[in-house]
Design a protein around this motif. Sequence first.
Motif, PDB file in Angstrom:
ATOM      1  N   TRP A  67       0.833  -1.209   0.000  1.00  0.00           N
ATOM      2  CA  TRP A  67       0.000   0.000   0.000  1.00  0.00           C
ATOM      3  C   TRP A  67       0.864   1.254   0.000  1.00  0.00           C
ATOM      4  O   TRP A  67       0.505   2.259  -0.614  1.00  0.00           O
ATOM      5  CB  TRP A  67      -0.934  -0.014   1.217  1.00  0.00           C
ATOM      6  N   GLN A  68       1.990   1.218   0.685  1.00  0.00           N
ATOM      7  CA  GLN A  68       2.897   2.372   0.662  1.00  0.00           C
ATOM      8  C   GLN A  68       3.409   2.623  -0.748  1.00  0.00           C
ATOM      9  O   GLN A  68       3.505   3.773  -1.197  1.00  0.00           O
ATOM     10  CB  GLN A  68       4.060   2.124   1.625  1.00  0.00           C
ATOM     11  N   ALA A  69       3.719   1.550  -1.456  1.00  0.00           N
ATOM     12  CA  ALA A  69       4.205   1.705  -2.824  1.00  0.00           C
ATOM     13  C   ALA A  69       3.122   2.261  -3.732  1.00  0.00           C
ATOM     14  O   ALA A  69       3.376   3.113  -4.585  1.00  0.00           O
ATOM     15  CB  ALA A  69       4.686   0.350  -3.355  1.00  0.00           C
ATOM     16  N   ILE A  70       1.875   1.782  -3.540  1.00  0.00           N
ATOM     17  CA  ILE A  70       0.764   2.292  -4.348  1.00  0.00           C
ATOM     18  C   ILE A  70       0.557   3.774  -4.092  1.00  0.00           C
ATOM     19  O   ILE A  70       0.351   4.570  -5.014  1.00  0.00           O
ATOM     20  CB  ILE A  70      -0.515   1.497  -4.036  1.00  0.00           C
ATOM     21  N   GLU A  71       0.614   4.191  -2.810  1.00  0.00           N
ATOM     22  CA  GLU A  71       0.432   5.602  -2.473  1.00  0.00           C
ATOM     23  C   GLU A  71       1.519   6.464  -3.097  1.00  0.00           C
ATOM     24  O   GLU A  71       1.254   7.571  -3.589  1.00  0.00           O
ATOM     25  CB  GLU A  71       0.425   5.771  -0.956  1.00  0.00           C
ATOM     26  N   ARG A  72       2.761   5.973  -3.094  1.00  0.00           N
ATOM     27  CA  ARG A  72       3.845   6.752  -3.699  1.00  0.00           C
ATOM     28  C   ARG A  72       3.672   6.859  -5.208  1.00  0.00           C
ATOM     29  O   ARG A  72       3.870   7.926  -5.793  1.00  0.00           O
ATOM     30  CB  ARG A  72       5.193   6.097  -3.357  1.00  0.00           C
ATOM     31  N   GLN A  73       3.261   5.770  -5.850  1.00  0.00           N
ATOM     32  CA  GLN A  73       3.069   5.802  -7.290  1.00  0.00           C
ATOM     33  C   GLN A  73       1.940   6.747  -7.690  1.00  0.00           C
ATOM     34  O   GLN A  73       1.982   7.373  -8.742  1.00  0.00           O
ATOM     35  CB  GLN A  73       2.778   4.392  -7.804  1.00  0.00           C
ATOM     36  N   ALA A  77       1.606   9.925  -1.207  1.00  0.00           N
ATOM     37  CA  ALA A  77       2.566   9.943  -0.106  1.00  0.00           C
ATOM     38  C   ALA A  77       3.808  10.700  -0.551  1.00  0.00           C
ATOM     39  O   ALA A  77       4.286  10.536  -1.668  1.00  0.00           O
ATOM     40  CB  ALA A  77       2.927   8.519   0.311  1.00  0.00           C
ATOM     41  N   ASP A  78       4.304  11.555   0.333  1.00  0.00           N
ATOM     42  CA  ASP A  78       5.482  12.356   0.038  1.00  0.00           C
ATOM     43  C   ASP A  78       6.664  11.791   0.807  1.00  0.00           C
ATOM     44  O   ASP A  78       6.802  11.993   2.007  1.00  0.00           O
ATOM     45  CB  ASP A  78       5.233  13.822   0.423  1.00  0.00           C
ATOM     46  N   ASP A  79       7.535  11.063   0.106  1.00  0.00           N
ATOM     47  CA  ASP A  79       8.672  10.446   0.770  1.00  0.00           C
ATOM     48  C   ASP A  79       9.590  11.486   1.407  1.00  0.00           C
ATOM     49  O   ASP A  79      10.142  11.283   2.485  1.00  0.00           O
ATOM     50  CB  ASP A  79       9.496   9.628  -0.236  1.00  0.00           C
ATOM     51  N   SER A  80       9.721  12.637   0.745  1.00  0.00           N
ATOM     52  CA  SER A  80      10.657  13.643   1.246  1.00  0.00           C
ATOM     53  C   SER A  80      10.171  14.298   2.515  1.00  0.00           C
ATOM     54  O   SER A  80      10.943  14.889   3.260  1.00  0.00           O
ATOM     55  CB  SER A  80      10.886  14.709   0.162  1.00  0.00           C
ATOM     56  N   ALA A  81       8.863  14.186   2.766  1.00  0.00           N
ATOM     57  CA  ALA A  81       8.298  14.849   3.950  1.00  0.00           C
ATOM     58  C   ALA A  81       8.522  14.043   5.206  1.00  0.00           C
ATOM     59  O   ALA A  81       8.268  14.500   6.310  1.00  0.00           O
ATOM     60  CB  ALA A  81       6.801  15.090   3.746  1.00  0.00           C
ATOM     61  N   ASP A  82       8.969  12.819   5.061  1.00  0.00           N
ATOM     62  CA  ASP A  82       9.158  11.953   6.227  1.00  0.00           C
ATOM     63  C   ASP A  82      10.526  11.316   6.142  1.00  0.00           C
ATOM     64  O   ASP A  82      10.787  10.463   5.303  1.00  0.00           O
ATOM     65  CB  ASP A  82       8.063  10.870   6.241  1.00  0.00           C
ATOM     66  N   SER A  83      11.418  11.731   7.016  1.00  0.00           N
ATOM     67  CA  SER A  83      12.782  11.225   6.975  1.00  0.00           C
ATOM     68  C   SER A  83      12.861   9.775   7.391  1.00  0.00           C
ATOM     69  O   SER A  83      13.882   9.119   7.212  1.00  0.00           O
ATOM     70  CB  SER A  83      13.675  12.067   7.897  1.00  0.00           C
ATOM     71  N   VAL A  86      11.482   4.423   4.591  1.00  0.00           N
ATOM     72  CA  VAL A  86      12.542   3.541   4.122  1.00  0.00           C
ATOM     73  C   VAL A  86      12.238   3.146   2.692  1.00  0.00           C
ATOM     74  O   VAL A  86      11.136   2.696   2.384  1.00  0.00           O
ATOM     75  CB  VAL A  86      12.635   2.272   5.009  1.00  0.00           C
ATOM     76  N   THR A  87      13.196   3.347   1.809  1.00  0.00           N
ATOM     77  CA  THR A  87      13.004   2.992   0.416  1.00  0.00           C
ATOM     78  C   THR A  87      12.919   1.492   0.284  1.00  0.00           C
ATOM     79  O   THR A  87      13.730   0.759   0.850  1.00  0.00           O
ATOM     80  CB  THR A  87      14.172   3.511  -0.436  1.00  0.00           C
ATOM     81  N   MET A  88      11.942   1.024  -0.432  1.00  0.00           N
ATOM     82  CA  MET A  88      11.764  -0.407  -0.601  1.00  0.00           C
ATOM     83  C   MET A  88      12.881  -0.977  -1.442  1.00  0.00           C
ATOM     84  O   MET A  88      13.282  -0.373  -2.445  1.00  0.00           O
ATOM     85  CB  MET A  88      10.419  -0.694  -1.299  1.00  0.00           C
ATOM     86  N   ALA A 101       0.804  -5.665  -7.380  1.00  0.00           N
ATOM     87  CA  ALA A 101      -0.454  -5.551  -6.634  1.00  0.00           C
ATOM     88  C   ALA A 101      -1.617  -5.290  -7.572  1.00  0.00           C
ATOM     89  O   ALA A 101      -2.690  -5.871  -7.437  1.00  0.00           O
ATOM     90  CB  ALA A 101      -0.347  -4.419  -5.607  1.00  0.00           C
ATOM     91  N   ILE A 102      -1.392  -4.380  -8.535  1.00  0.00           N
ATOM     92  CA  ILE A 102      -2.451  -4.064  -9.482  1.00  0.00           C
ATOM     93  C   ILE A 102      -2.791  -5.282 -10.326  1.00  0.00           C
ATOM     94  O   ILE A 102      -3.951  -5.544 -10.650  1.00  0.00           O
ATOM     95  CB  ILE A 102      -2.035  -2.873 -10.373  1.00  0.00           C
ATOM     96  N   ALA A 103      -1.765  -6.062 -10.677  1.00  0.00           N
ATOM     97  CA  ALA A 103      -2.015  -7.283 -11.440  1.00  0.00           C
ATOM     98  C   ALA A 103      -2.886  -8.241 -10.638  1.00  0.00           C
ATOM     99  O   ALA A 103      -3.756  -8.919 -11.182  1.00  0.00           O
ATOM    100  CB  ALA A 103      -0.693  -7.944 -11.802  1.00  0.00           C
ATOM    101  N   GLY A 104      -2.656  -8.287  -9.308  1.00  0.00           N
ATOM    102  CA  GLY A 104      -3.493  -9.138  -8.458  1.00  0.00           C
ATOM    103  C   GLY A 104      -4.928  -8.673  -8.450  1.00  0.00           C
ATOM    104  O   GLY A 104      -5.858  -9.481  -8.510  1.00  0.00           O
ATOM    105  N   LEU A 105      -5.125  -7.345  -8.402  1.00  0.00           N
ATOM    106  CA  LEU A 105      -6.487  -6.814  -8.445  1.00  0.00           C
ATOM    107  C   LEU A 105      -7.140  -7.117  -9.779  1.00  0.00           C
ATOM    108  O   LEU A 105      -8.335  -7.411  -9.852  1.00  0.00           O
ATOM    109  CB  LEU A 105      -6.462  -5.301  -8.195  1.00  0.00           C
ATOM    110  N   ALA A 106      -6.358  -7.028 -10.849  1.00  0.00           N
ATOM    111  CA  ALA A 106      -6.896  -7.326 -12.170  1.00  0.00           C
ATOM    112  C   ALA A 106      -7.329  -8.780 -12.269  1.00  0.00           C
ATOM    113  O   ALA A 106      -8.341  -9.113 -12.891  1.00  0.00           O
ATOM    114  CB  ALA A 106      -5.846  -7.020 -13.237  1.00  0.00           C
ATOM    115  N   THR A 107      -6.550  -9.655 -11.643  1.00  0.00           N
ATOM    116  CA  THR A 107      -6.918 -11.072 -11.644  1.00  0.00           C
ATOM    117  C   THR A 107      -8.248 -11.283 -10.931  1.00  0.00           C
ATOM    118  O   THR A 107      -9.117 -12.031 -11.396  1.00  0.00           O
ATOM    119  CB  THR A 107      -5.827 -11.907 -10.956  1.00  0.00           C
TER     120      THR A 107
END
Length: 235
Positions: A67-73, A77-83, A86-88, A101-107
């Motif tokens: 979900w964090q990755a989806i929010e960033r995409q 979510a603003d990665d720079s706003a929170d020190s 952690v980068t995945m 994840a999106i592929a799973g939803l598509a399935t």
Amino acid sequence: MNYKNETLRNALAAEYVLGTLRGGARRRYQQLMMESQLITETTWMWEQYLNGLGQNVQPVEPPASVWQAIERQLGLADDSADSNVVTMPAAKSSRPVVWQAIAGLATAAAIILAVVLMPATPPVKAPVTDIAVVTDAEAKPLWLIEISTSTLAVRTTANLTARTDKDFELWMVPADGGAPISLGLLPEGGQLAISRPDWFDLADIAALAVSLEPNGGSPSGAPTEVLYIAPISAV
């Protein structure tokens, strides 16, 4: 709608239960349910069938990182706003986690679409032999009860006002004038399948009755306040 066409009727009922029938089409179908017993029965049948399939699927909670990755995409979510963000690490696959994840939803969507588009073969259920409609003083239906060889399928209508301080209880009224026999509490929303007791013989029943009881049901084993009487009619 030609609801005598079994294939069309089953296809629309399946779409309605899945939630893919929307807008004006869904509103028209809801109106048809109020007007046609055949439409209502078909919809109940698909609800029981598809809900049964859903109960056999084990829920899977995705990792928080997905979900964090989806929010960033999506720029939510603003990665720079929170020190502390952690980068995945790079996934072993060449596709980013978000697309996995999106592929799973598509399935999942494809599975639902397959159910909607598959030949509408009605699921097998015990045949309904009799029905009873519990109505209020203004003849508005409150519960619809379908009696089959194995169950009493009870469906609540939108006309019922739920009570938090009381329960509604269903009773069998014997034809010989004997004391009413409890069949259990009625739902105040949605539907409920009550197992048909072995002793439940339609030839010995004058009607069904609904009483208003304290929470949990009748404390005495007899109806406290009978509100409605519903005759039983053969289908």
